[in-house]
Design an enzyme around this catalytic site. Structure first.
Site, short mmCIF file in Angstrom:
data_model
loop_
_atom_site.label_atom_id
_atom_site.label_comp_id
_atom_site.label_asym_id
_atom_site.label_seq_id
_atom_site.Cartn_x
_atom_site.Cartn_y
_atom_site.Cartn_z
N ARG A 36 64.91 48.84 38.50
CA ARG A 36 63.10 48.46 38.95
C ARG A 36 62.29 48.99 37.48
O ARG A 36 61.55 48.97 37.80
CB ARG A 36 62.73 49.43 39.92
N GLU A 60 74.83 63.36 42.87
CA GLU A 60 74.69 64.23 44.45
C GLU A 60 76.19 64.67 44.29
O GLU A 60 77.08 65.60 44.74
CB GLU A 60 74.37 63.85 45.88
#
Lengths: 170, 170
Positions: A58, A95
């Site tokens: 993006r 994560e």
């Protein structure tokens, strides 16, 4: 117009408890997209800039438009395995586990002034890795520009000492 | 300047016998990047355009800059699993197996005039899938714009009846 009004919030994506900030509703709005690119441009326009670096994927949308507007070159930092030539790589933490991003070794020349653009500053892991890549090539980072900053994740703390600009904060 | 001079050719990537056309050398060159975006703009500027659609991920760089220059909205077509909201999906063939691309259902409104941008027209599989997605949403495709066209792969034949524009041909 507030750009927040055209950012869509999607609860529980990609998993329960997370609110995803969806910028596709901003992008498709001609005025909002222009306003976002112009805000990045206004913030950096008085600095000497040689290259805009955009982060896969993006960051390419805003970074490409900004490089065009500034009249400078664009350098993509890509997820591992996408770039075809000589490159350097930097790992960062997710994560669970790690991922890597890469840049071509000739993307930035020593001493060039660079801004790094992405749509979102969250934990800052990716952009910190991007910073390392740019500096390993000898680029001087003038600043970081984001459309959205998630304040509670404190990504900004990984970029201490740099000009960190975001348009919209949550 | 010929844009071909700033496109890097990499033999045997991603595999033996293929010559990969690397646009990162074009992107980092401020004049070349501007020339490429301006060529796309010049080709379509007299048509009524409501949205620029860019294909994940290199199409985001040129498509983002072009949408900004045209003053219209940008709609990303993404590889499967990246978009967070309601979407439609289209499968296309790869050399071995298949892949899918997706677009948000509210990316394009019925009757909007759309151009589809990617860096490369090769076999045309991806862009034909993009065409299907845009038309399924009711968009009217004004044309397709590419930086590079690989003529021997005849991707253009999948887009018959449409305005297909490429800047550089091999």
């Amino acid at each position: 117009m507030s750009l927040k009004d055209v950012i869509r919030s999607i609860p529980d994506f990609p998993k329960k408890g997370i609110i995803f900030r969806d910028i596709t509703t901003l992008l498709k709005d001609a005025n909002a997209f222009k306003e976002a690119v112009d805000a990045l441009y206004e913030h950096f326009k008085d600095r000497k800039i040689d290259k805009v670096v955009g982060i896969d994927a993006r960051g390419f949308i805003f970074g490409g438009a900004l490089a065009y507007k500034m009249g400078v070159g664009f350098v993509p930092i890509r997820k591992k395995g996408k770039l075809p030539w000589k490159k350097i790589e930097k790992e960062y933490s997710l994560e669970y586990g790690t991922a890597s991003i890469e840049v071509h070794v000739d993307g930035i020349e020593k001493g060039e002034n660079v801004i790094v653009i992405d749509d979102l500053l969250a934990t800052g892991g990716t952009v910190e890795a991007a910073k390392s890549l740019v500096e390993e090539l000898g680029g001087k980072i003038v600043g970081f520009g984001f459309v959205i900053e998630l304040l509670e994740l404190k990504g900004r703390e990984l970029l201490k000492g740099y000009d960190v600009f975001s348009i919209v904060q949550y």
